[in-house]
Write an enzyme that holds these catalytic residues in place. Structure first.
Site, PDB file in Angstrom:
ATOM      1  N   CYS A   1      34.621  41.976  36.468  1.00  0.00           N
ATOM      2  CA  CYS A   1      35.311  40.422  36.534  1.00  0.00           C
ATOM      3  C   CYS A   1      34.209  39.344  35.628  1.00  0.00           C
ATOM      4  CB  CYS A   1      35.600  40.200  37.769  1.00  0.00           C
ATOM      5  SG  CYS A   1      36.007  38.371  38.851  1.00  0.00           S
TER       6      CYS A   1
ATOM      7  N   CYS B   1      33.528  36.463  37.782  1.00  0.00           N
ATOM      8  CA  CYS B   1      32.322  36.746  38.925  1.00  0.00           C
ATOM      9  C   CYS B   1      31.162  36.312  38.353  1.00  0.00           C
ATOM     10  CB  CYS B   1      32.904  38.422  39.535  1.00  0.00           C
ATOM     11  SG  CYS B   1      34.466  38.071  40.687  1.00  0.00           S
TER      12      CYS B   1
END
Length: 98
Positions: free
Chosen positions: A23, A26
């Site tokens: 991600c 993230c």
């Protein structure tokens, strides 16, 4: 799972960061979370949970987007946010529950 339940039952606020290695957002949040930890110190805990390794927790807490942040205290989810979030906002949310 038992350790997770023990962790969130703390009287101290616990910020759970549900994330995934793949991600992009993230990864963007990683240095922000480090700064939040520096600012908050021992008054709250920040714990990262990889949704690919702990799928049962992701399912239990209905994580559909990463990153998703949940603040727990005494076993109760008090606040939830999905997506990027500013350092100041995260700090102010944690301080609310300290």
């Amino acid at each position: 799972m038992e350790k997770f339940n023990e962790l969130i039952k703390s009287e101290q606020p616990v910020l759970i960061d549900f994330f995934a290695e793949w991600c992009g957002p993230c990864k963007t949040m990683m240095p922000i979370l480090d700064k939040v930890k520096e600012s908050i110190g021992e008054k709250a805990r920040i714990v990262k949970i990889d949704i690919d390794k702990f799928g049962e927790l992701a399912t239990e807490y209905r994580i559909q987007t990463v990153p998703t942040f949940i603040i727990f205290k005494d076993g109760e989810p008090l606040w939830r946010h999905s997506g990027l979030i500013a350092q100041k906002e995260l700090i102010s949310m944690l301080e609310k529950y300290i």
